[in-house]
Structures are given as structure tokens and as C-alpha cells.
Design a protein around this motif. Structure first.
Motif, PDB file in Angstrom:
ATOM      1  N   THR A 205       5.462  -8.896 -18.477  1.00 17.25           N
ATOM      2  CA  THR A 205       4.630  -8.257 -17.457  1.00 17.25           C
ATOM      3  C   THR A 205       3.509  -9.154 -16.962  1.00 17.25           C
ATOM      4  OG1 THR A 205       3.349  -7.246 -19.247  1.00 17.25           O
ATOM      5  CG2 THR A 205       5.108  -5.922 -18.271  1.00 17.25           C
ATOM      6  N   SER A 206       3.152 -10.179 -17.734  1.00 18.36           N
ATOM      7  CA  SER A 206       2.118 -11.127 -17.312  1.00 18.36           C
ATOM      8  C   SER A 206       2.691 -12.522 -17.111  1.00 18.36           C
ATOM      9  CB  SER A 206       0.994 -11.173 -18.356  1.00 18.36           C
ATOM     10  OG  SER A 206       0.370  -9.921 -18.495  1.00 18.36           O
ATOM     11  N   GLY A 207       4.002 -12.609 -16.957  1.00 22.47           N
ATOM     12  CA  GLY A 207       4.629 -13.905 -16.780  1.00 22.47           C
ATOM     13  C   GLY A 207       4.661 -14.739 -18.037  1.00 22.47           C
ATOM     14  N   GLN A 208       4.521 -14.093 -19.209  1.00 24.47           N
ATOM     15  CA  GLN A 208       4.406 -14.842 -20.454  1.00 24.47           C
ATOM     16  C   GLN A 208       5.696 -15.512 -20.905  1.00 24.47           C
ATOM     17  OE1 GLN A 208       3.911 -11.452 -20.029  1.00 24.47           O
ATOM     18  NE2 GLN A 208       3.950 -10.416 -22.006  1.00 24.47           N
ATOM     19  N   LEU A 209       6.823 -15.163 -20.294  1.00 26.79           N
ATOM     20  CA  LEU A 209       8.065 -15.833 -20.659  1.00 26.79           C
ATOM     21  C   LEU A 209       8.212 -17.177 -19.950  1.00 26.79           C
ATOM     22  CD1 LEU A 209      10.666 -12.915 -20.788  1.00 26.79           C
ATOM     23  CD2 LEU A 209       9.107 -13.753 -22.565  1.00 26.79           C
ATOM     24  N   GLY A 210       7.449 -17.391 -18.888  1.00 29.38           N
ATOM     25  CA  GLY A 210       7.463 -18.685 -18.222  1.00 29.38           C
ATOM     26  C   GLY A 210       8.636 -18.923 -17.302  1.00 29.38           C
ATOM     27  N   ASP A 211       9.367 -17.857 -16.933  1.00 23.40           N
ATOM     28  CA  ASP A 211      10.530 -18.045 -16.054  1.00 23.40           C
ATOM     29  C   ASP A 211      10.191 -17.822 -14.590  1.00 23.40           C
ATOM     30  OD1 ASP A 211      10.146 -15.322 -16.041  1.00 23.40           O
ATOM     31  OD2 ASP A 211      12.239 -14.796 -16.435  1.00 23.40           O
TER      32      ASP A 211
ATOM     33  N   VAL B  14      -9.484 -18.533 -19.387  1.00 26.04           N
ATOM     34  CA  VAL B  14     -10.018 -19.889 -19.480  1.00 26.04           C
ATOM     35  C   VAL B  14      -8.990 -20.840 -20.059  1.00 26.04           C
ATOM     36  CG1 VAL B  14     -11.008 -19.536 -21.777  1.00 26.04           C
ATOM     37  CG2 VAL B  14     -11.968 -21.271 -20.286  1.00 26.04           C
ATOM     38  N   VAL B  15      -8.104 -20.329 -20.915  1.00 28.62           N
ATOM     39  CA  VAL B  15      -7.068 -21.191 -21.468  1.00 28.62           C
ATOM     40  C   VAL B  15      -6.124 -21.631 -20.366  1.00 28.62           C
ATOM     41  CG1 VAL B  15      -5.170 -21.308 -23.101  1.00 28.62           C
ATOM     42  CG2 VAL B  15      -7.258 -20.119 -23.722  1.00 28.62           C
ATOM     43  N   GLY B  16      -5.772 -20.699 -19.469  1.00 27.75           N
ATOM     44  CA  GLY B  16      -4.916 -21.076 -18.358  1.00 27.75           C
ATOM     45  C   GLY B  16      -5.549 -22.152 -17.510  1.00 27.75           C
ATOM     46  N   ALA B  17      -6.872 -22.052 -17.336  1.00 23.74           N
ATOM     47  CA  ALA B  17      -7.559 -23.060 -16.530  1.00 23.74           C
ATOM     48  C   ALA B  17      -7.524 -24.425 -17.187  1.00 23.74           C
ATOM     49  CB  ALA B  17      -9.008 -22.639 -16.300  1.00 23.74           C
TER      50      ALA B  17
ATOM     51  N   GLN C  33      -0.054 -22.505 -12.787  1.00 24.20           N
ATOM     52  CA  GLN C  33       0.923 -22.277 -11.729  1.00 24.20           C
ATOM     53  C   GLN C  33       0.822 -20.838 -11.226  1.00 24.20           C
ATOM     54  OE1 GLN C  33       2.691 -24.500 -10.334  1.00 24.20           O
ATOM     55  NE2 GLN C  33       2.729 -26.210 -11.764  1.00 24.20           N
ATOM     56  N   PRO C  34       0.975 -20.621  -9.922  1.00 25.66           N
ATOM     57  CA  PRO C  34       0.864 -19.254  -9.384  1.00 25.66           C
ATOM     58  C   PRO C  34       1.839 -18.271 -10.024  1.00 25.66           C
ATOM     59  CG  PRO C  34       0.824 -20.872  -7.612  1.00 25.66           C
ATOM     60  CD  PRO C  34       1.185 -21.624  -8.854  1.00 25.66           C
ATOM     61  N   ASP C  35       3.033 -18.768 -10.381  1.00 26.53           N
ATOM     62  CA  ASP C  35       4.024 -17.875 -10.978  1.00 26.53           C
ATOM     63  C   ASP C  35       4.045 -17.960 -12.497  1.00 26.53           C
ATOM     64  OD1 ASP C  35       5.078 -20.376 -11.313  1.00 26.53           O
ATOM     65  OD2 ASP C  35       7.001 -19.960 -10.329  1.00 26.53           O
ATOM     66  N   LYS C  36       3.038 -18.627 -13.093  1.00 29.29           N
ATOM     67  CA  LYS C  36       2.882 -18.742 -14.543  1.00 29.29           C
ATOM     68  C   LYS C  36       4.011 -19.519 -15.205  1.00 29.29           C
ATOM     69  CE  LYS C  36      -0.865 -16.394 -14.235  1.00 29.29           C
ATOM     70  NZ  LYS C  36      -2.162 -17.106 -14.318  1.00 29.29           N
ATOM     71  N   SER C  37       4.722 -20.331 -14.433  1.00 28.05           N
ATOM     72  CA  SER C  37       5.791 -21.150 -14.995  1.00 28.05           C
ATOM     73  C   SER C  37       5.188 -22.337 -15.748  1.00 28.05           C
ATOM     74  CB  SER C  37       6.720 -21.630 -13.882  1.00 28.05           C
ATOM     75  OG  SER C  37       5.993 -22.388 -12.927  1.00 28.05           O
ATOM     76  N   PRO C  38       6.003 -23.079 -16.512  1.00 27.90           N
ATOM     77  CA  PRO C  38       5.465 -24.169 -17.335  1.00 27.90           C
ATOM     78  C   PRO C  38       4.678 -25.197 -16.533  1.00 27.90           C
ATOM     79  CG  PRO C  38       7.686 -23.644 -18.016  1.00 27.90           C
ATOM     80  CD  PRO C  38       7.437 -22.850 -16.772  1.00 27.90           C
ATOM     81  N   ASP C  39       3.572 -25.615 -17.115  1.00 25.75           N
ATOM     82  CA  ASP C  39       2.614 -26.504 -16.480  1.00 25.75           C
ATOM     83  C   ASP C  39       2.285 -27.618 -17.473  1.00 25.75           C
ATOM     84  OD1 ASP C  39       0.984 -27.234 -14.435  1.00 25.75           O
ATOM     85  OD2 ASP C  39      -0.495 -25.654 -14.721  1.00 25.75           O
ATOM     86  N   ARG C  40       2.360 -28.873 -17.046  1.00 23.62           N
ATOM     87  CA  ARG C  40       2.080 -29.987 -17.953  1.00 23.62           C
ATOM     88  C   ARG C  40       0.579 -30.128 -18.163  1.00 23.62           C
ATOM     89  NH1 ARG C  40       0.961 -35.490 -17.453  1.00 23.62           N
ATOM     90  NH2 ARG C  40       1.738 -36.784 -19.175  1.00 23.62           N
ATOM     91  N   VAL C  41       0.173 -30.349 -19.403  1.00 20.87           N
ATOM     92  CA  VAL C  41      -1.236 -30.531 -19.733  1.00 20.87           C
ATOM     93  C   VAL C  41      -1.621 -31.975 -19.452  1.00 20.87           C
ATOM     94  CG1 VAL C  41      -2.982 -30.377 -21.534  1.00 20.87           C
ATOM     95  CG2 VAL C  41      -1.079 -28.755 -21.502  1.00 20.87           C
ATOM     96  N   ASN C  42      -2.578 -32.169 -18.582  1.00 23.88           N
ATOM     97  CA  ASN C  42      -3.024 -33.519 -18.243  1.00 23.88           C
ATOM     98  C   ASN C  42      -3.850 -34.132 -19.372  1.00 23.88           C
ATOM     99  OD1 ASN C  42      -1.835 -33.809 -15.776  1.00 23.88           O
ATOM    100  ND2 ASN C  42      -3.644 -33.232 -14.591  1.00 23.88           N
ATOM    101  N   GLY C  43      -3.823 -35.439 -19.444  1.00 23.54           N
ATOM    102  CA  GLY C  43      -4.709 -36.154 -20.355  1.00 23.54           C
ATOM    103  C   GLY C  43      -4.173 -36.338 -21.753  1.00 23.54           C
TER     104      GLY C  43
END
Length: 740
Positions: free
Chosen positions: A629-635, A374-377, A679-689
Motif C-alpha cells: 500500500t506504500s510501495g514497499q515492495l519496490g515494483d 527522512v530515510v527516503g530522502a 523515486q516517485p513510484d518508490k521503485s529501487p533507488d541507488r544510494v549515492n556516495g
């Protein structure tokens, strides 16, 4: 795994039919090629990530085959066929105990006695089962309905399955329902662990429900590790005479259980034989399963410490540490260096709270990724980036920010979030809210708070940090105060701020399993040291602040699971657990003293999390390394990194990481990656709002940020940790409602 079907031949055996399947593999009814004997053949699902699996399988199969007892299934032979490990065993014409929700008391006594005898025999052969549960016990009955045979299955096989493999299957959840606390907290399985699992199984056979019910791994782990054993009379009042038996067999401390499985079985049988004849409600009129009766406040199973009695919510702690008996680090007097339990941790028979805590977190955080989606969402798309760096704040919570505050707003000096609790320093006052079961909020109670509550007893607060299993620390007028989980004597939680002695002019603090702080420009760490994360060159527990040697001019510090990091003299250093490369020195060798992180130029902020680390360095770039393993590095990959790898965030001033993800304040915006990204590849995503972002903190299940001098939180909210007065989960940033 090898494809098998009825009528085919596998390892020379003719396959007849499928008997069952689960997370560990499949069991087939087969016919021996020369003897014509029907046998059960189990094909194990191999772990492709473990190159030693096949060899360990052979060792375990040989061990199981050497056991010779009428209550243990006979293993005939074993092998590896086309990469699939297998073994054949006696085909038992009977039913396992999963098919029978409740059994007569006399039958249960018979079954437990025979299983206990088999387990004690195995223990004399130095073999621990590790997975006693109804599915691994098969019974047969005669024509008169009496039990004629009880057989235990799968000796030694459970040890083949590592945590990652079992987490991915329903089997792990099923196994967790019977797992002893010491196994869940990372300690070695011992005979008492099998006794605990047998007691859980016995409880279920008598009541139809597990002693610690739960639908998720987290709930099951929490029950076994933290919840006092339930009274069986709460599920079946007619069996109240068995309460003392289960209180002992289900004790959290193995030393408090019966000396053997047979002693437990004998105590059970003796209690049944001598049961009082006083009338009790017949079975069927007892309290429904799943609603256990709680122990009275004055009664506790062996070594279960009474909960902290809520203190007056607005009473300040007395000088020197409050009314609760503190650990040596808390209260009057200076730091006492050394290791009370020896230089390498607890001695034989002792249970070091540090190691236990480390593995509790390992277990809990290892499954929390299941619920943080839910945090990712909550991380929306869009926005722009900026390359202009601003004033830097380290990931350790330290001095005030330089941002101004318009009329009606407050200046936020520090924010922190961990699990289901959140805190913030606003205009020099500390506010906390959310879950408070362990006194984490510091308001003198254990009552959850869905809105911020001002914490009394400390003033002129400049920083706050939260972590571990519910510990909070804050800096007040240069002194450090801590409260919540583990601040009191072993097993005692302290719900009021308690001063940490031996530190002066504290400028930063970070809380994980370990606590680290900056005092007079030096780094000090203490508490859990299972992986050497205190940095004193050993793995023995450290109960008082201990200076981390080799570091001077320390400006930032961060500690989380079993790794600690600091920025000192313009360079980044990490130490402790390095199995996933999270120290950043290009190796996977654990380091017991500070080791320089490679490839970081002028680091300004650093944050350690479960098995990964991130930092802000250079001109606002974000670099991450360790487990991925879960894309937590964001690369954008799932490849582990042993040295810092730059990710697509620019103009960053602060970075904050938690299990399986992280966030950064960059260019007046907040960016998140890993499980916090859409993001599908778990890369950095800007938080809206959000705009004007100056601070960000990432908890295990939510994220908070300061934007335009207001605080916002989003994610899970079951305990009110978003601070908006509700317990409704939100995927959009919610303004925190501070008192007027």
C-alpha cells in the motif's frame, strides 16, 4: 460521503445547520419531517475498503438505539442514504467538555459519577463504548450554574472505524490520548478499558492536560503502554490525595483497576470528601502541565515492575545467564518444550506477553511510516548496476563476510539496526550505540550512546540481530546470547548479554517479536507466537527455543512482526501471519507451520518485515511480496502481491527489509525502495556516495551499510543511532566513529 448543506433535505430531514465535523463524519442540526422536532443527525464517513461496513453500521446503530439510560444519548433511527450511513439522535443543547480546559473538583466529581453510571449500565448490556473522551461527554447547566445533565455520546460507533481509517485522521490522535493499553496492543476492549479512558478524561478535566501527552501517535502509544501513570500531584500539588485513585484507575493491567466505573467514581468522590485540610499550594501555583513529577524509584503503580537497576558497565554476566532472573530460555538447563499458558495462549484473565508485544509493534510500526520519510530522502539518484553475483549472505545475521579490510579498517562480520539502536560485529568484537532505554545495547546500563561502545562479557562474536521492542541477540563462540527488552521475567529488561540455553553451534539469528536461530542446521523459534510465527502448529506462547518441524539444512532465517521465514534445503519457507500475502504461497491464509514460497529459484537471502517479505534468488534477483500500500515492495505499484514479484535490482547478495521499505547490497552498491526511495513510484533507488557495498541493514528509521570496509548510517538520529557522535538527523551516509 453525501454532500449536505443547510436548506437541503437528507433522508427526509430538513437540514438546518452544521453542528460539527471530524474524522468520523459530520453532525447536522435537522428537523424531523413529521414531528417538527429538532434532532442531531450524524453522517458517518464510510470505509470504501471494508465491504462489510454498512452491515456492521446497522448492527452497531441497533445496539446503540437499544440502550435506555438518562446518561446516554437517545438514538432515534438510522439508515444509509446514497452510500452514506447515518443516524439521528437527541439534540442536546449543551457543551461538550473539550471547551472547558479545567473544571472545579466538585463539578468533575459530579460528571464522573454520572458518566460512570451510564457506562456501567451499558456494560450490563454487553456494550463497550471504546471512545470515552471529553468530546463525547456533553453537559448542561441550570440557571444557577449547577450541572443538570450529563450525557455520553457515540456508543458503539468507535468500533466501526478501523485503525487504517483513523490513522489518516486527526480523530485517531485525539482518540489515542485516552485509549487503554490493552486496546492499543490489539486486545479486545472490556469494561475496564472504558474505565481507563474515563480516568484519562478525569485527569484532564482536573489539570488541563492529558496524563500521557504527546504530539504523535507513536508518542501517545508509548506513553499508555510503557510509561507509569503520572501522579496528579505532579501537575496539581493540591490534589495529591487523588494520587492513589489515579494510580489504580490508570493501571496498565486491567485486572488492577477498579472493579467498575462506578467504583472508580466512588473512590474519587470519597477521596475528595475526606481530603486533608493541610495547606497546599493553591491551584495556579502548581507545576506547569506537561512536566509531571516522576514516581520515586521505590514506588510503582500496581503490576508496574521496577526498572532494571543499571549494572556495572564492564561486568561480564556470571556463567549461565547473569544476575537477572531470566525467562526459561535463558540460564542453566536445557529447553523445556510446551506452552506454560496452555496450547492456545493465555487463559481467561491472563495477559500473554507475546500477544501484547505483537500488537504493540503493530501499533507502533503502523504509524512509524509518518516519521521515516527522512530515510527516503537519504537515498540519492544515479549510479550503475552490475549483474555479477558475489558471495551470498542471508538476511539472518550469520557467519563472517569474505571481504578483506585495508590497513586502518576492520572486517565487519555482521551489522544490525532496529528503531533507535544499532550494532555491528567488527573484527570479532561487538559494538552497539544509540537508544538504550531498555538495555538494548548490552553495556549494563540504560544510557544512550551516540558512538559505538564495545560490549564486554562475550567474545569471538560472529553475528548480531536486533528487533521487537528493543531486544538484541548475538552469537559468541557458537553460543547465543540475548539482552534488552523481555529477556528477563515479565516486565523486566536485562541490560547484559544472557546466554540462551538449549542451543549449540548457532550459526544465524534473527530478532523480531519472535526470536529465531539456526542451531546444528535446524531452525528454532520462540517467544511471541500470536500468529503462529514460531512454526510449531499453534498460537500459544513459547518461552524456550522450539525446533521448527519440517525444515532441514537451514541456511538462513528471518523473523520480524508476526511472520517468520527460512531458507532450507534450497527452498524458501514462511509461516505465521499471511493476511497481506506475505507468506508468498498465493493465498492470504495464515500458516502455523512452514509453507513453501512459490516461484523462487535457489533463494540465497530472505527478510521478513511488517507485512511484506523480500528475497534474493536466482542470479542475484530481488523478489518481494505481501502488502504494497506504500510501495514497499519496490515494483513501482501499490498493488499487494501474494507471490514473489521481481523488482529492478540485479546482482544482489543480501536484502534487508523494515516497515514500508527495504534495501539490498547489489553490484557493490546499495539500492533502496519503498519509503527509503526518492523515486516517485518508490521503485529501487541507488544510494549515492557508497561503493564496494557488501552488507546493508534497514531499520524502522535509518539504514546502515558496509562500504569499502567502513560502516555508514543515515536517517533519524535522535538517540545517536547513526554512531557519528551527534544526535543530528542526516539524509547522507555518515561514517560510524568506532573507538581506536
Amino acid at each position: 460521503m453525501e454532500v449536505v448543506k443547510p436548506g437541503s433535505v437528507f433522508a427526509g430531514y430538513r437540514v438546518l445547520s452544521l453542528l460539527g465535523h471530524g474524522g468520523m463524519g459530520q453532525v447536522w442540526l435537522v428537523e424531523h419531517p413529521t414531528l417538527g422536532r429538532r434532532e442531531a443527525l450524524k453522517i458517518i464517513s464510510p470505509n470504501p475498503a471494508d465491504p462489510s461496513f454498512a452491515e456492521r453500521f446497522r448492527n452497531e446503530a441497533r445496539t446503540a438505539a437499544a440502550l435506555d439510560h438518562p446518561g446516554i444519548v437517545t438514538v432515534y433511527t438510522h439508515g444509509v442514504e446514497n452510500g452514506s450511513p447515518w443516524f439521528s439522535m437527541t439534540y442536546l443543547d449543551g457543551d461538550d467538555l473539550t471547551a472547558v480546559p479545567i473544571l472545579p473538583v466538585a463539578d468533575v466529581v459530579t460528571i464522573v459519577g454520572k458518566v460512570a453510571d451510564a457506562l456501567d449500565y451499558a456494560h450490563t448490556q454487553r456494550v463497550i463504548h471504546r471512545d470515552i473522551k471529553p468530546a463525547n461527554i456533553v453537559i448542561a447547566r441550570g440557571s444557577d450554574g449547577r450541572i443538570t445533565r450529563v450525557t455520553v455520546l457515540d456508543f458503539g460507533i468507535a468500533r466501526l472505524m478501523d485503525g487504517a481509517k483513523m490513522t489518516a485522521t486527526n480523530l485517531f490522535v485525539g482518540t489515542l490520548a485516552y485509549a487503554a493499553p490493552e486496546i492499543l496492543t490489539g486486545e479486545a476492549a472490556i469494561p475496564a478499558s472504558d474505565q481507563y479512558a474515563l480516568a484519562c478524561t478525569t485527569f484532564q478535566l482536573l489539570t488541563g492536560s492529558q496524563p500521557f501527552p504527546g504530539q504523535t501517535p507513536m508518542a501517545l502509544i508509548a506513553g499508555h503502554v510503557n510509561t507509569p501513570p503520572p501522579r496528579i500531584s505532579g501537575r496539581r500539588p493540591d490534589l495529591g490525595y487523588l494520587d492513589p485513585v489515579f494510580a489504580r484507575a490508570l493501571a496498565k493491567n486491567p485486572a488492577d483497576r477498579f472493579s467498575s466505573c462506578s467504583e472508580f467514581a466512588a473512590a474519587l468522590a470519597r477521596a475528595v470528601e475526606t481530603a486533608p485540610t493541610a495547606s497546599t499550594p493553591p491551584f495556579g501555583q502548581h507545576q506547569p502541565p506537561g512536566r509531571p513529577q516522576q514516581l520515586p524509584p521505590t514506588q510503582h503503580p500496581p503490576t508496574q515492575h521496577a526498572p532494571v537497576h543499571p549494572a556495572a558497565a564492564h561486568r561480564a554476566p556470571p556463567p549461565g545467564g547473569g544476575q537477572y532472573a531470566p525467562f526459561p530460555a535463558y540460564g542453566p538447563g536445557g529447553p523445556r518444550l510446551g506452552h506454560p499458558t496452555g496450547p492456545h495462549g493465555p487463559g481467561p484473565g491472563q495477559r500473554g506477553s507475546g500477544s501484547r508485544t505483537a500488537w504493540i509493534i503493530a501499533a507502533v510500526l503502523g504509524v512509524i511510516v509518518l516519521v521515516v520519510g527522512v530515510v527516503g530522502a537519504a537515498i540519492a539518484l544515479g549510479g550503475s548496476e552490475s549483474d555479477s553475483p558475489t558471495t551470498v549472505a542471508g538476511s539472518s545475521t550469520s557467519g563472517p563476510s569474505t571481504s578483506g579490510s585495508p590497513a586502518g579498517s576492520g572486517t565487519f562480520d555482521s551489522i544490525a539496526s532496529s528503531g533507535d539502536s544499532t550494532c555491528a560485529v567488527r573484527d570479532g568484537r561487538l559494538y552497539c550505540w544509540g537508544g538504550n532505554e531498555r538495555g538494548t545495547l548490552g553495556d549494563g546500563t540504560t544510557t544512550d550512546r551516540p558512538r559505538p561502545v564495545a560490549i564486554t562479557g562475550i567474545s569471538d562474536v560472529s553475528a548480531v540481530s536486533m528487533g521487537g521492542l528493543g531486544t538484541t541477540c548475538a552469537i559468541s563462540s557458537g553460543d547465543l546470547y540475548c539482552w534488552g527488552y523481555g529477556v528477563g521475567q515479565p516486565g523486566q529488561n536485562v541490560p547484559l548479554p544472557t546466554k540462551v540455553t538449549g542451543l549449540s553451534r548457532v550459526s544465524a539469528v534473527s530478532v523480531g517479536l519472535t526470536i529465531c536461530a539456526i542451531s546444528d542446521g535446524d531452525a528454532y523459534c520462540w517467544r511471541n507466537n500470536a500468529s503462529g510465527q514460531v512454526g510449531n502448529g499453534s498460537t500459544g506462547s513459547v518461552d524456550v527455543p522450539t525446533r521448527v518441524a519440517g525444515l532441514t539444512d537451514v541456511t538462513a532465517v528471518s523473523t520480524s512482526h508476526t511472520t517468520s521465514c527460512a531458507i532450507a534445503g534450497g527452498s524458501a519457507y514462511c509461516w505465521g501471519n499471511n493476511r497481506e500475502g506475505q507468506i508468498g504461497d498465493g493465498t492470504t491464509i495464515d500458516r502455523l507451520t512452514p509453507t513453501r514460497v512459490l516461484g523462487l529459484d535457489s533463494p540465497a537471502s530472505i527478510s521478513a518485515s511488517l507485512y511484506s517479505t523480500c528475497a534474493v534468488a536466482g542470479s542475484g534477483g530481488v523478489f518481494c511480496w505481501g502488502q504494497n500500500t506504500s510501495g514497499q515492495l519496490g515494483d513501482g505499484t501499490e498493488q499487494n502481491r501474494r507471490t514473489p514479484t521481481r523488482i529492478d535490482v540485479r546482482g544482489a547478495t543480501e536484502v534487508s527489509t523494515a516497515a514500508y521499505g527495504g534495501c539490498a547490497a547489489a553490484g557493490s552498491s546499495a539500492y533502496c525502495w519503498g519509503s527509503r526511495s526518492d523515486q516517485p513510484d518508490k521503485s529501487p533507488d541507488r544510494v549515492n556516495g557508497l561503493s564496494g557495498v557488501t552488507e546493508v541493514t534497514t531499520g524502522s528509521a535509518n539504514v546502515c551499510a558496509v562500504a569499502d570496509d567502513e560502516m555508514y548510517c543515515w536517517g533519524l538520529n535522535g538517540k545517536g543511532q547513526l554512531g557519528n557522535g551527534t544526535t543530528t538527523t542526516s539524509s547522507e551516509p555518515q561514517p560510524v566513529r568506532f573507538p581506536a
